[in-house]
Enzyme design. Structure first.
Site, short mmCIF file in Angstrom:
data_model
loop_
_atom_site.label_atom_id
_atom_site.label_comp_id
_atom_site.label_asym_id
_atom_site.label_seq_id
_atom_site.Cartn_x
_atom_site.Cartn_y
_atom_site.Cartn_z
N HIS A 1 0.86 -1.19 0.00
CA HIS A 1 0.00 0.00 0.00
C HIS A 1 0.89 1.23 0.00
CE1 HIS A 1 -3.71 2.10 2.04
NE2 HIS A 1 -3.06 2.93 1.24
N HIS B 1 1.30 4.90 -2.33
CA HIS B 1 0.92 5.80 -3.43
C HIS B 1 2.20 6.46 -3.92
CE1 HIS B 1 -3.42 5.69 -2.25
NE2 HIS B 1 -2.87 5.41 -1.07
N GLU C 1 -11.12 3.44 6.45
CA GLU C 1 -10.01 4.28 6.92
C GLU C 1 -10.66 5.36 7.79
OE1 GLU C 1 -8.10 6.49 3.77
OE2 GLU C 1 -6.42 7.14 5.04
N ASP D 1 1.75 7.10 2.25
CA ASP D 1 2.32 8.29 1.62
C ASP D 1 3.52 8.76 2.47
OD1 ASP D 1 0.09 8.91 -0.43
OD2 ASP D 1 -0.97 8.64 1.46
N1 ADE Z 1 -4.55 8.90 -1.58
C1 ADE Z 1 -3.31 8.95 -1.11
N2 ADE Z 1 -3.28 8.56 0.17
C2 ADE Z 1 -4.54 8.22 0.52
C3 ADE Z 1 -5.16 7.74 1.68
N3 ADE Z 1 -4.49 7.50 2.80
N4 ADE Z 1 -6.50 7.53 1.67
C4 ADE Z 1 -7.20 7.77 0.56
N5 ADE Z 1 -6.66 8.23 -0.56
C5 ADE Z 1 -5.35 8.45 -0.60
ZN ZN Z 2 -3.66 4.82 0.72
#
Ligand code: ADE
Ligand code: ZN
Length: 343
Positions: A20, A22, A202, A281
């Protein structure tokens, strides 16, 4: 050597899998400013310090505002290439042997950047890392749930024509954007033999996890930490062995939990769920994969067995072939057997 130091040492060199991540979330301030200057993009930050100072978030939306602003500097194929290359160089240092990378094409298209530019740049860096360092990877195209679903099917076909996409995901602002809107494109992806994942639970309620499973037919849930609010859902996740790609630093930075000590990772593990640790991220949340694992395991007073279990879960949950998984498990076992524990 104390236990915490030894555990950190064990994690640093352990062969790992990340599921996971991005790629746009690996844009470190130095690179952001370099690309902004190179592409003549005006940003509200004047230097690295003021950029880092802006990385304070109250929730997912306040983060996404900063994250999408950062994506404005990505214009040319070489930007995407250098971004992915920098992350893969880190993977090498961090001992990551396999990584599954999300990217957000709708954002780049909305900036006038062609899909070929995005996929081409990322793909070149991934292939190079595989040849040079033996790091395997996969690309997962994410749809942004706060956008229209209308052109997603044609976007998916276009992406498949260009490059090596193994699956699709769903990300961006969760609250008020339930998964069902994207049923058509997820159904099409399944027909095409692609893998499917979705961010759910989330910030959003357990109902969104149910919907991701029932309507989108996803194979993994990204985050999913709110599943513990619904015992029937936990039973379902256990029965179907659905992996959760949990991102502890992200959850703390986005105020899903007030601090790492109160993160529910330990409860997820104790429930027997197939949890994995990931960095989401990392340029924005203060740490890459190793820091996420080490801090979470230490803070929640878990041990070596949990570290190994988390990695075995990640190998099993990856979209690698059976043989590749067997190879990665063997590499992990060899590492464990060779590690010198100091008593
Ligand atoms: N895009 C990048 N990081 C994210 C996250 N934690 N939740 C949803 N979309 C995202
Ligand atoms: Zn994410």
């Amino acid at each position: 050597m104390n236990d915490q130091k030894q555990l950190a040492n064990f994690v640093q060199h352990m062969p790992k899998v990340e599921l996971h991540l991005h790629i746009e979330g690996t844009l470190e301030p130095e690179m952001l400013l370099t690309f902004a200057q190179r592409n003549d993009i005006a940003l509200p930050y004047k230097d690295i310090e003021s950029t880092r100072a802006a990385y304070q978030f109250n929730d997912l939306q306040s983060f996404l505002d900063v994250y999408y602003l950062g994506t404005l500097v990505l214009r040319e194929e070489r930007d995407f290439y250098e971004l992915a290359q920098a992350y893969l160089q880190r993977c090498k240092r961090l001992g990551i042997m396999h990584t599954e990378i999300f990217f957000d094409p709708q954002t780049h298209l909305s900036h006038g950047v062609a899909l070929e530019v995005v996929i081409g740049g990322i793909h070149s860096a991934l292939k190079e890392a595989e040849c040079e360092w033996g790091i395997s990877s996969a690309m997962i195209l994410c749809f942004e749930r706060d956008r229209d679903a209308e052109s997603t099917v044609s976007l998916l076909h276009e992406a498949l024509r260009i490059g090596d996409i193994v699956g699709i995901g769903l990300d961006s602002a969760e609250l008020g954007n339930p998964p069902r809107k994207f049923q058509e494109v997820f159904q099409r992806a399944k027909t095409l033999g692609l893998h499917r994942v979705a961010h759910a639970g989330e910030e959003g309620p357990p109902e969104y996890i149910w919907e991701a499973l029932d309507v989108l037919d996803v194979e993994r849930i990204d985050h999913g930490v709110r599943c513990l609010e619904d015992p029937r859902l936990v039973q379902r996740l256990l029965r179907e062995r659905i992996p959760l790609t949990v991102c502890p630093f992200s959850n703390v930075e986005l105020k899903v939990f007030p601090n790492l000590k109160s993160h529910n990772m330990g409860n997820l593990l104790d429930a027997g769920l197939q949890v994995t640790i990931n960095s989401d991220d990392p340029a924005y949340f203060g740490g890459y994969l190793n820091e996420n694992i080490i801090s979470t395991v230490n803070c929640l007073e878990r041990d070596f067995n949990d570290v190994v279990l988390l990695q075995k879960n990640a190998i099993e949950a990856s979209f690698c072939s059976r043989d590749e998984k067997i190879g990665m498990l063997a590499r992990l076992e060899r590492y464990i057997a060779s590690f010198k524990f100091v008593i």
